[in-house]
Scaffold this motif. Structure first.
Motif, PDB file in Angstrom:
ATOM      1  N   ILE B  75       0.815  -1.219   0.000  1.00  0.00           N
ATOM      2  CA  ILE B  75       0.000   0.000   0.000  1.00  0.00           C
ATOM      3  C   ILE B  75       0.847   1.267   0.000  1.00  0.00           C
ATOM      4  CG2 ILE B  75      -2.018  -1.091   1.055  1.00  0.00           C
ATOM      5  CD1 ILE B  75      -1.282   0.236   3.661  1.00  0.00           C
ATOM      6  N   SER B  78       2.096   1.756  -3.524  1.00  0.00           N
ATOM      7  CA  SER B  78       1.006   2.169  -4.418  1.00  0.00           C
ATOM      8  C   SER B  78       0.695   3.641  -4.212  1.00  0.00           C
ATOM      9  CB  SER B  78      -0.266   1.362  -4.127  1.00  0.00           C
ATOM     10  OG  SER B  78      -0.057   0.011  -4.430  1.00  0.00           O
ATOM     11  N   SER B 116       0.135   2.133 -10.677  1.00  0.00           N
ATOM     12  CA  SER B 116       0.601   2.244  -9.288  1.00  0.00           C
ATOM     13  C   SER B 116       0.248   0.995  -8.506  1.00  0.00           C
ATOM     14  CB  SER B 116      -0.032   3.467  -8.613  1.00  0.00           C
ATOM     15  OG  SER B 116       0.304   4.631  -9.326  1.00  0.00           O
ATOM     16  N   ALA B 117      -0.935   0.444  -8.753  1.00  0.00           N
ATOM     17  CA  ALA B 117      -1.333  -0.792  -8.079  1.00  0.00           C
ATOM     18  C   ALA B 117      -0.375  -1.916  -8.461  1.00  0.00           C
ATOM     19  CB  ALA B 117      -2.767  -1.157  -8.438  1.00  0.00           C
ATOM     20  N   LEU B 150      -5.043  -7.089  -4.548  1.00  0.00           N
ATOM     21  CA  LEU B 150      -5.499  -6.252  -5.656  1.00  0.00           C
ATOM     22  C   LEU B 150      -6.344  -5.082  -5.153  1.00  0.00           C
ATOM     23  CD1 LEU B 150      -6.413  -8.753  -8.523  1.00  0.00           C
ATOM     24  CD2 LEU B 150      -4.365  -7.343  -8.248  1.00  0.00           C
ATOM     25  N   THR B 153      -4.212  -2.454  -3.112  1.00  0.00           N
ATOM     26  CA  THR B 153      -3.293  -1.649  -3.923  1.00  0.00           C
ATOM     27  C   THR B 153      -4.077  -0.668  -4.802  1.00  0.00           C
ATOM     28  OG1 THR B 153      -3.162  -3.467  -5.533  1.00  0.00           O
ATOM     29  CG2 THR B 153      -1.370  -3.295  -3.944  1.00  0.00           C
ATOM     30  N   VAL B 154      -5.205  -1.111  -5.327  1.00  0.00           N
ATOM     31  CA  VAL B 154      -6.038  -0.191  -6.106  1.00  0.00           C
ATOM     32  C   VAL B 154      -6.555   0.933  -5.213  1.00  0.00           C
ATOM     33  CG1 VAL B 154      -8.260   0.052  -7.299  1.00  0.00           C
ATOM     34  CG2 VAL B 154      -6.708  -1.803  -7.926  1.00  0.00           C
ATOM     35  N   SER B 157      -3.651   3.290  -4.416  1.00  0.00           N
ATOM     36  CA  SER B 157      -3.259   4.035  -5.618  1.00  0.00           C
ATOM     37  C   SER B 157      -4.267   5.139  -5.883  1.00  0.00           C
ATOM     38  CB  SER B 157      -3.201   3.102  -6.830  1.00  0.00           C
ATOM     39  OG  SER B 157      -2.255   2.087  -6.625  1.00  0.00           O
ATOM     40  N   ALA B 242     -12.629   1.044  -2.674  1.00  0.00           N
ATOM     41  CA  ALA B 242     -11.734   1.233  -3.818  1.00  0.00           C
ATOM     42  C   ALA B 242     -12.497   1.812  -5.015  1.00  0.00           C
ATOM     43  CB  ALA B 242     -11.073  -0.095  -4.202  1.00  0.00           C
TER      44      ALA B 242
END
Ligand SMILES: Nc1ncnc2c1ncn2[C@@H]1O[C@H](COP(=O)(O)OP(=O)(O)O)[C@@H](O)[C@H]1O
Ligand SMILES: [Mg+2]
Lengths: 323, 261
Positions: B75, B78, B116-117, B150, B153-154, B157, B242
């Motif tokens: 994280i 990201s 970025s993710a 996933l 990180t999304v 980001s 997200a």
């Protein structure tokens, strides 16, 4: 269709009204110059077209596409060389061009060809693997043009492309731009070099303090100024020879002129020195005066520009699209 | 604009590629810092301290630690990537070349977020690799592991995009990282199990979204579950978050927040 069409375009930055209702039309295929002193609003006008500035009011369309509602179509048509350098620092310049073309939907292999072609056109192909930061000042200017043309735009916008560049480079850039225009690209150029506008532009619009104060061809603008003819006669004179008196009509018409005596010389102010001169000479000859010397000075566009922008408060707005 | 590659719009693919190449081509900046930091974390906390701590929730401390460190690395990388990329582009104005292009606002945002993710995911894999040097790593619930990684990180980001648009100075990026991200992370149950907390602090900790992320990833790796919130509920909430933040990014781009005058 117009390449650019704005109606009553306004922009306010806080308390400052940077554009006060600009209505302008640039025709497809035209080479249009936007002239104006620093702070006139030229960059603001351009940035509204590409979406870097949000308009406060009015309408702006590029090839009929609204710059906000149809932003993708409008932006796709535009190639911009901005006033300030704003180039990706992480990549060598060839790759920056490939990316820019890619953003416009050009597939990678075609984008690479276009990038090489653009770099060759502006003459910095051998620097293709260098990052922008390491280019010389002149090369940076060349690159800005390369980036603007790599997407093969229908409308090329150049915001003071030749500010602070040497004569050689200026002429190189002019040549490239002119060729693009001849091949059909509409060009909008801002400058405060009058010579540039005079040489390149089909029409110029003069912007001052956020208002369009004039739109016409450079020639028309030139004819708007007053030329001065100074005639030295054999022996000082103290009055305008009577042969010329009858001709005075206040200088309002294209062939009118006004004569007076200054330091014993005859001074004639006219709209059109070329036409007036012959007439004056004939009149003097008929009256038996011997002409010793003639000095003629034409107004420069520069002077007209200064004049128009200085007292634009009392200048009536030129009718739109009259050229 | 109509040309496509890989069935995706060329503009989007190009920006995505640009964003990924930016960090991939600078491996010393991208991979070295998390590599070194995590070798230190595993050595000091895992090995030296771990021998004294013994087992937590039925696993060795070092194994307990691993999912938390993966979350932390994923994280923060990201978030840092998207916030830096956007802010640096704004600061030097070259982002204008992108924002004046005919990319849709959605494509612009997705390119920044997904690139970025991806960086977060790569760092997560790197940290797992470092962990594997120190202990044997198991993946009990691969689906949950992948899904949680996933989603977080999304999410981060997308938050980084907001940060990058909001920042007025490089200091803002540091502040966001040090004063927002770090505390959330450190009180998120990376280094300790919430079970060791007094009741009050246990419940306060449940307000920290980070707890559910760490918990979810830990569930993916270890199958163990320290909090009474099932991974499914957490996954749904985090996915919603997200999607909401990505939608916010798109609105901000459309409004030109931080990008237009
Ligand atoms: N971002 C901004 N914030 C506040 N004022 C601005 C901004 N950009 C331009 N201005 C002001 O708007 C006016 C027009 O500027 P600009 O469009 O750059 O003029 P030009 O390009 O003709 O020199 C100037 O007075 C300038 O100071
Ligand atoms: Mg300007």
């Amino acid at each position: 269709m117009s390449a650019i069409e704005t109606e009553d375009l306004r922009k306010r930055y806080g308390d400052l009204q940077a554009l006060k209702g600009v209505s302008l039309e640039v025709d497809e295929g035209e080479f249009f110059g936007l002239l104006g002193p620093n702070g006139a609003g030229k960059t603001t006008f351009i940035n509204i077209l590409v979406g870097l500035v949000k308009k406060s009011g009015g309408e702006a369309r590029v090839f009929g596409y609204d710059v906000e509602d149809d932003y993708r179509e409008a932006r796709d048509a535009i190639g911009l060389a901005p006033q300030e350098f704003n180039v990706d620092r992480f990549f060598p310049i060839r790759e920056v061009l490939v990316h820019k073309a890619g953003y416009h939907g050009v597939p990678k292999d075609v984008a690479e060809e276009r990038a090489d072609e653009a770099l060759r056109t502006v003459g910095i192909y051998d620097k293709r693997d260098t990052r922008f930061h390491w280019l010389s000042g002149g090369m940076k200017r060349r690159f800005m043009l390369a980036r603007a043309m790599v997407t093969d735009p229908d409308l090329l916008i150049l915001d003071e492309p030749t500010a602070g560049v040497d004569v050689q480079l200026r002429h190189d850039l002019w040549e490239i731009i002119t060729r693009m225009n001849e091949e059909g690209t509409t060009v909008l150029l801002t400058t405060h070099y009058i010579e540039e506008a005079e040489r390149l532009c089909d029409r110029v619009g003069i912007l001052d303090e956020g208002e369009v104060v004039e739109v016409s061809s450079p020639d028309e603008l030139m004819s708007r100024g007053t030329d001065t003819v100074r005639v030295t006669l054999a022996g000082e004179i103290d009055a305008v020879p009577s042969a010329l008196n009858g001709k005075v009509n206040g200088g309002a018409d294209a062939d009118g002129y006004e004569a007076r005596v200054e330091d014993g010389e005859l001074v004639v102010e006219t709209r059109n020195a070329g036409a007036t001169l012959a007439e004056v000479m004939r009149a003097l000859d008929d009256a038996g005066h011997d002409v010793v010397d003639v000095e003629m000075s034409r107004t420069s566009l520069e002077e007209i520009f200064v004049e128009v922008t200085r007292d634009h408060g009392d200048v009536t707005r030129a009718p739109e699209g009259d050229a | 604009m109509s040309t496509r590659s890989y069935g995706l719009p060329t503009g989007f693919v190009t920006l995505m590629r640009r964003e990924v190449l930016r960090y991939i081509r600078r491996p010393r900046n991208t991979f070295m810092p998390p590599l070194i930091t995590n070798v230190l974390y595993f050595s000091v906390f895992g090995v030296i301290l771990g021998n004294r701590v013994g087992e937590i929730q039925g696993v060795s401390y070092i194994l307990f630690l691993l999912p938390g460190l993966v979350v932390l690395g994923a994280i923060s990388n990201s978030f840092e990537n998207s916030s830096f990329s956007i802010f640096h582009g704004r600061w030097n104005e070259y982002i204008q070349a992108t924002t004046t292009s005919p990319l849709s606002y959605t494509h612009m945002v997705l390119a920044y977020v997904l690139s970025s993710a991806l960086r977060g995911v790569l760092i997560g894999i790197l940290i797992t690799g470092v962990g594997a040097i120190f202990t044997s790593v198991t993946v009990r619930n691969p689906f949950y592991l992948v899904a949680f990684i996933l989603v977080i990180t999304v999410l981060f980001s997308a938050l980084g995009v907001v940060g990058g648009l909001w920042a007025r100075d490089f200091d803002y990026l540091t502040v966001m990282n040090q004063f927002l991200l770090r505390p959330l992370v450190f009180f998120g149950g990376i280094f300790y199990s919430l079970e060791v907390l007094p009741t009050l602090w246990f419940y306060v900790s449940l307000l920290n979204p980070m707890v559910y992320m760490v918990n979810g990833v830990r569930y993916g790796f270890l199958g163990a579950d320290a909090v009474d919130v099932g991974p499914n509920a957490a996954l749904v909430v985090l996915t919603t978050a997200a999607v909401a933040v990505v939608a916010l990014d798109i609105v901000l781009f459309r409004r030109g927040y931080g990008l237009t005058e």
